[in-house]
Design an enzyme around this catalytic site. Structure first.
Site, PDB file in Angstrom:
ATOM      1  CG  ASP A 124      -2.138   7.325   0.662  1.00  0.00           C
ATOM      2  OD1 ASP A 124      -1.101   7.807   0.190  1.00  0.00           O
ATOM      3  OD2 ASP A 124      -3.253   7.423   0.109  1.00  0.00           O
ATOM      4  CG  ASP A 160      -1.803   1.117   1.388  1.00  0.00           C
ATOM      5  OD1 ASP A 160      -2.298   1.617   0.358  1.00  0.00           O
ATOM      6  OD2 ASP A 160      -2.054   1.536   2.534  1.00  0.00           O
TER       7      ASP A 160
END
Lengths: 176, 176
Positions: free
Chosen positions: B10, B8
């Site tokens: 963020d 991922d």
């Protein structure tokens, strides 16, 4: 739970072939036909090599693509029985990201943002079905692939072929 | 073939928490700490509701995110033994698409475009591992999930937790 379908954009719900022909006509003055393109590929489609890549790197190319005939009604209909994901290999053309999202909003407003995927290669996409025109995406797919007709895939026959959206619907609904 | 990891952006390779705190300080004059955020979520993190969504919808937010400490060296090292895909739920914030791609080019130039995926939800992502801070992504994942520490996930313990990138490496390399 509904079965899932990954549906490609260029060449499947967006008519890139028509855009190639009309931009070529605009820029080079010659109007080739769809029949002329058959059996060629994206590198040698026109006498000038690389013209398709040049178009794809031009601002506005993706935003102004015509919708593939029958695609809007077909996708709407499939949504009754399937979970639809729009999966586009957009990363090669960074300009295309915003344009593709805008194009979807205008032409397929019923597709929510949760169901849109822009990727590089599609090898980690895991759906039950994939509708795509590119062999490279279909070959590595682990579910049931459906090859959407395009000028560059006519010589391949190792995937089930759909020549148009009516045939896609017939294939998918036969599995229900 | 190398095992695959979906990583991922963020909260995992990009330090959104630090950006929230510093933008809040800039706009509201109060400097909260990381400790203050612990146990809150993205809706109630600050007294003014919706401030995090407002930041995320502001041009420049994603492009100027600080890199998570240790992330660059860790991802580089993992690439020796794993196929790394950066998978970001970017579709909710259309402005973020171009910014995220630019951010990756600047901060993770060794990640090629074929290994970048921007999606809505992550339920159709099929990799061997997923490193993510959001429960909603980890819960529907079919491989081995690793929950990266974030203020909003401290009360969950149904996934293996990594508090930092050293712990991610330790967990993944233990499986080699």
């Amino acid at each position: 739970m509904k079965k899932t379908i990954a549906i490609d954009m260029d060449g499947v719900i967006a008519d890139v072939e028509e855009q190639f022909l009309s931009w070529y006509h605009r820029d080079y003055g010659v109007r080739y036909t769809r029949e002329y393109l058959i059996g060629l590929n994206e590198d040698n489609a026109f006498p000038e090599r690389g013209v398709i890549r040049k178009f794809a790197h031009t601002a506005g190319f993706f935003q102004t693509l015509p919708v593939m005939p029958g695609a809007v009604d077909a996708v709407k209909r499939l949504m009754d029985n399937f979970e639809i994901y729009i999966v586009s290999a957009a990363m090669e053309f960074p300009l295309s990201l915003g344009e593709k999202l805008e194009w979807l909003k205008v032409n397929f407003p019923f597709i929510g943002w949760k169901n849109i995927i822009f990727c590089g290669d599609k090898s980690i996409i895991n759906t039950d079905y994939m509708v795509d025109d590119h062999i490279r995406n279909l070959d590595s797919f682990k579910g049931k692939p459906i090859m959407f007709h395009a000028f560059h895939n006519v010589s391949y026959d190792h995937h089930v072929r759909a020549n148009n959206w009516n045939e896609v619907i017939a294939l998918l609904e036969a599995d229900l």
